[in-house]
Write an enzyme that holds these catalytic residues in place. Structure first.
Site, PDB file in Angstrom:
ATOM      1  N   ARG A  20       0.857  -1.189   0.000  1.00 24.99           N
ATOM      2  CA  ARG A  20       0.000   0.000   0.000  1.00 24.99           C
ATOM      3  C   ARG A  20       0.892   1.238   0.000  1.00 24.99           C
ATOM      4  O   ARG A  20       1.999   1.214   0.553  1.00 24.99           O
ATOM      5  CB  ARG A  20      -0.872   0.002   1.257  1.00 24.99           C
ATOM      6  CG  ARG A  20      -1.856   1.151   1.285  1.00 24.99           C
ATOM      7  CD  ARG A  20      -2.607   1.263   2.616  1.00 24.99           C
ATOM      8  NE  ARG A  20      -3.540   2.378   2.575  1.00 24.99           N
ATOM      9  CZ  ARG A  20      -4.045   2.982   3.641  1.00 24.99           C
ATOM     10  NH1 ARG A  20      -3.737   2.562   4.863  1.00 24.99           N
ATOM     11  NH2 ARG A  20      -4.862   4.002   3.506  1.00 24.99           N
ATOM     12  N   HIS A  21       0.371   2.302  -0.570  1.00 29.00           N
ATOM     13  CA  HIS A  21       1.098   3.582  -0.496  1.00 29.00           C
ATOM     14  C   HIS A  21       1.329   3.970   0.965  1.00 29.00           C
ATOM     15  O   HIS A  21       0.670   3.473   1.876  1.00 29.00           O
ATOM     16  CB  HIS A  21       0.315   4.672  -1.229  1.00 29.00           C
ATOM     17  CG  HIS A  21      -1.052   4.891  -0.654  1.00 29.00           C
ATOM     18  ND1 HIS A  21      -1.271   5.537   0.554  1.00 29.00           N
ATOM     19  CD2 HIS A  21      -2.270   4.494  -1.078  1.00 29.00           C
ATOM     20  CE1 HIS A  21      -2.557   5.552   0.821  1.00 29.00           C
ATOM     21  NE2 HIS A  21      -3.196   4.915  -0.155  1.00 29.00           N
TER      22      HIS A  21
ATOM     23  N   ARG B  15      -0.172   9.278  -5.407  1.00 30.27           N
ATOM     24  CA  ARG B  15       0.473   8.821  -4.181  1.00 30.27           C
ATOM     25  C   ARG B  15       0.961   7.377  -4.280  1.00 30.27           C
ATOM     26  O   ARG B  15       1.890   6.988  -3.589  1.00 30.27           O
ATOM     27  CB  ARG B  15      -0.465   8.981  -2.982  1.00 30.27           C
ATOM     28  CG  ARG B  15      -1.749   8.162  -3.031  1.00 30.27           C
ATOM     29  CD  ARG B  15      -2.495   8.275  -1.718  1.00 30.27           C
ATOM     30  NE  ARG B  15      -3.764   7.577  -1.694  1.00 30.27           N
ATOM     31  CZ  ARG B  15      -4.947   8.141  -1.976  1.00 30.27           C
ATOM     32  NH1 ARG B  15      -5.002   9.409  -2.320  1.00 30.27           N
ATOM     33  NH2 ARG B  15      -6.056   7.432  -1.901  1.00 30.27           N
TER      34      ARG B  15
ATOM     35  N   LYS C  10     -13.518  -2.469   6.502  1.00 27.73           N
ATOM     36  CA  LYS C  10     -12.758  -3.213   5.498  1.00 27.73           C
ATOM     37  C   LYS C  10     -13.380  -4.594   5.257  1.00 27.73           C
ATOM     38  O   LYS C  10     -13.551  -5.038   4.132  1.00 27.73           O
ATOM     39  CB  LYS C  10     -11.292  -3.378   5.928  1.00 27.73           C
ATOM     40  CG  LYS C  10     -10.538  -2.075   6.041  1.00 27.73           C
ATOM     41  CD  LYS C  10     -10.554  -1.276   4.745  1.00 27.73           C
ATOM     42  CE  LYS C  10     -10.134   0.158   4.985  1.00 27.73           C
ATOM     43  NZ  LYS C  10     -10.501   1.075   3.903  1.00 27.73           N
TER      44      LYS C  10
ATOM     45  N   HIS D 245      -3.826   0.272  -3.156  1.00 28.48           N
ATOM     46  CA  HIS D 245      -4.545   0.918  -2.056  1.00 28.48           C
ATOM     47  C   HIS D 245      -5.061  -0.135  -1.058  1.00 28.48           C
ATOM     48  O   HIS D 245      -5.209  -1.301  -1.405  1.00 28.48           O
ATOM     49  CB  HIS D 245      -5.769   1.658  -2.587  1.00 28.48           C
ATOM     50  CG  HIS D 245      -5.460   2.723  -3.585  1.00 28.48           C
ATOM     51  ND1 HIS D 245      -5.188   4.018  -3.232  1.00 28.48           N
ATOM     52  CD2 HIS D 245      -5.387   2.694  -4.948  1.00 28.48           C
ATOM     53  CE1 HIS D 245      -4.956   4.743  -4.318  1.00 28.48           C
ATOM     54  NE2 HIS D 245      -5.077   3.959  -5.375  1.00 28.48           N
ATOM     55  N   ASP D 246      -5.446   0.351   0.117  1.00 25.47           N
ATOM     56  CA  ASP D 246      -5.929  -0.561   1.170  1.00 25.47           C
ATOM     57  C   ASP D 246      -7.148  -1.390   0.734  1.00 25.47           C
ATOM     58  O   ASP D 246      -7.199  -2.597   0.981  1.00 25.47           O
ATOM     59  CB  ASP D 246      -6.234   0.194   2.472  1.00 25.47           C
ATOM     60  CG  ASP D 246      -7.138   1.404   2.283  1.00 25.47           C
ATOM     61  OD1 ASP D 246      -7.410   1.795   1.128  1.00 25.47           O
ATOM     62  OD2 ASP D 246      -7.581   1.964   3.303  1.00 25.47           O
TER      63      ASP D 246
END
Ligand SMILES: *[C@@H]1O[C@H](CO)[C@@H](O)[C@H](O)[C@H]1NC(C)=O
Ligand SMILES: *[C@@H]1O[C@H](CO)[C@@H](O)[C@H](O)[C@H]1NC(C)=O
Ligand SMILES: *[C@@H]1O[C@H](CO)[C@@H](O)[C@H](O)[C@H]1NC(C)=O
Ligand SMILES: *[C@@H]1O[C@H](CO)[C@@H](O)[C@H](O)[C@H]1NC(C)=O
Ligand SMILES: *[C@@H]1O[C@H](CO)[C@@H](O)[C@H](O)[C@H]1NC(C)=O
Ligand SMILES: *[C@@H]1O[C@H](CO)[C@@H](O)[C@H](O)[C@H]1NC(C)=O
Length: 462
Positions: A78-79, A162, A295, A355-356
């Site tokens: 992830r970023h 990002r 999530k 991403h997450d």
């Protein structure tokens, strides 16, 4: 003891960095390549997806087992830490305005808010977040040195700024570690990378948005609302007592808590924000669980179409592990993946950046948390009781999953192992051994959900 020796290794690395490129020296932070963010960890490890990466406890030792050699590694990362998204930054700034306009008599713990100026930006990596990825690159090098010293990983990033920048910072850390290693033969820098556009209609296995039925589900928000009703009201009373007249809402309890991690990662060194002091350790555990519900039910096993979003990437992973072309009809772009420039087979190191939410879908498509019972919506469960599932343990800022293939003395077939933020996740449904590993063939067999396309055909029904 451990963190002392880590600090030492870091200082040496910084001292030997070529050309003084290592401007943001990490010596003043408690974020290190080895263990991640350890500042006030009794709370900072409970910030859900806004926790800065930390090395998660593992029941199975995360080191490479005796007698084995890793021959292939895929990282999906992830970023790093970022500013709030544009929508959120507006809500936070409005909330601070609302407080400043209404409150004149701040409670003792709340006085700092009187002079607090909202200066957080939107969407971009912070300097702290960049440094996290530099550290992640160093860490990757240290772990896979025998492969990485002479081989540059094949790198892909999803197209948002990002994410691309995170991938760049990761290569900077990796390259520096390589240059510092006198036994390595580093390629010239910068390393090339493939960027997959995030805007539809471009098929992108690192970014959701291609499945209309999934995009309209609200399961995550609904689960979060149920749990917020449980733990939020007491905190709300405390906040409105400390900020008389502010009249904050239940949803703003979460926003006030969000300001702790976001202001912390906006500091170059990750110095804990004053907002963190407004809440107890117990409040933070609830906050973390609230994030986990978002999530799990929004993008993971708890969402009927969550795992299908990760199918494309898993089919690409199978292709890489077995050196066979991609078979997928979900999120991958077949024309793109047929070109070896975009999707080479036979590499030993692969690095992907995303991403997450997308990474959560990949975990689900791999069935990594299939042993976790559906998370309760009305009360909190700890990550360890949920078989290692929580948002902070799975998708913190600068999260990373490693998929390793290894050959071992006494075993004729290659073995596969998966680690999520340094925690070994025992593989499901493929006769995993005591080290959490499966034979490659059985592992691929266990991924029938992905190989058969998940539930992608349900994406387009009304
Ligand atoms: C991260 O990468 C960007 C783009 O190359 C660079 O400008 C920045 O200095 C890097 N950050 C760190 C902490 O090295
Ligand atoms: C697939 O990738 C090709 C480039 O190889 C691009 O021209 C095309 O627009 C992409 N299509 C989709 C649906 O992603
Ligand atoms: C507080 O906010 C609610 C809406 O969230 C509103 O209905 C109520 O009138 C407000 N109370 C005061 C005293 O401003
Ligand atoms: C960690 O944070 C908590 C909550 O804000 C605070 O009470 C505690 O003093 C902090 N501990 C340290 C060592 O900074
Ligand atoms: C893009 O994905 C869709 C499924 O969502 C698929 O039908 C289509 O063939 C894919 N396009 C390419 C170029 O792979
Ligand atoms: C995980 O569970 C899902 C839903 O039951 C199932 O379809 C999938 O095959 C399982 N994955 C593995 C690796 O066991």
């Amino acid at each position: 003891m451990v963190s002392l020796s880590v600090g030492l290794i870091l200082n040496l690395a910084a001292a030997f960095a070529p050309g003084g490129s290592h401007a943001a020296s990490p010596t003043h932070t408690c974020d290190t390549p080895d263990t991640g963010f350890e500042c006030n960890k009794s709370i900072s490890h409970s910030w859900g997806m806004y926790s800065p990466f930390f090395s998660v406890p593992s029941e199975i030792p995360p080191g490479t087992p005796q007698g084995c050699q890793v021959t292939f590694a895929q990282v999906l990362a992830r970023h790093g830490a970022r500013d709030p998204t544009a929508g959120k930054t507006k809500m936070y700034s409005d909330m601070i305005e609302q407080i400043h306009a209404a409150v004149s008599d701040y409670g003792p713990a709340f006085r700092f808010i009187k002079d607090y100026e909202y200066t957080l930006g939107a969407d971009q990596l912070t300097l702290f977040g960049q440094q996290q990825l530099v550290n992640a690159g160093i860490r990757f090098y240290d772990r896979y040195q025998h492969l990485a010293k002479d081989t540059t990983p094949f790198i892909r990033a999803s197209g948002q700024d990002r994410v691309v920048e995170s991938a760049q910072n990761w290569t900077q850390g990796l390259h520096r570690a390589r240059v510092d290693d006198q036994h390595a033969s580093p390629d010239s820098f910068p390393y090339s990378m493939v960027v997959l556009p995030e805007h539809t209609p471009f098929n992108n296995s690192l970014s959701h948005g291609h499945c209309p039925a999934f995009e309209s589900t609200k399961d995550g928000e609904e689960a979060q609302a149920t749990f917020l009703e449980q733990f939020g009201p007491d905190i709300l009373v405390r906040l409105n007592e400390g900020l008389p007249g502010a009249n904050l809402t239940l949803q703003q309890v979460i926003y006030m808590m969000d300001l702790c991690p976001f202001n912390t990662v906006a500091d170059d060194n990750g110095k804990l924000s004053n907002f963190c002091t407004l809440f107890t350790e117990d409040d933070w555990r609830d906050y973390d669980y609230h994030a986990s519900l978002g999530k799990w039910y929004g993008y993971g096993n708890g969402n009927p179409l969550g795992s299908s979003q990760g199918v494309g990437f898993v089919n690409e992973l199978i292709a890489r592990l077995t050196s066979t072309p991609v078979h997928d009809h979900t999120t991958t772009n077949s024309t793109f993946d047929e070109d070896p420039k975009n999707f080479p087979l036979g590499a030993v190191l692969y690095a992907d950046f995303s991403h997450d939410n997308d990474i959560t879908g990949v975990y689900a498509a791999l069935g990594l948390y299939n042993a976790t019972r559906p998370l309760a919506k009305s009360h909190r469960e700890s990550a360890s009781s949920a078989n290692g599932y929580s948002a902070s343990w799975t998708v913190p800022f600068a999260a990373r999953m490693y998929v390793e293939k290894m050959t071992c003395a006494g075993s004729s077939e290659d073995l596969v192992r998966v680690l999520v933020n340094d925690r070994v996740i025992p593989l499901q449904n493929c006769e995993a051994d005591s080290e959490g590993r499966c034979e490659l063939g059985r592992f691929v067999d266990s991924l029938s959900f992905a190989r058969e396309g998940g539930l992608w055909d349900r994406c387009f029904v009304e």
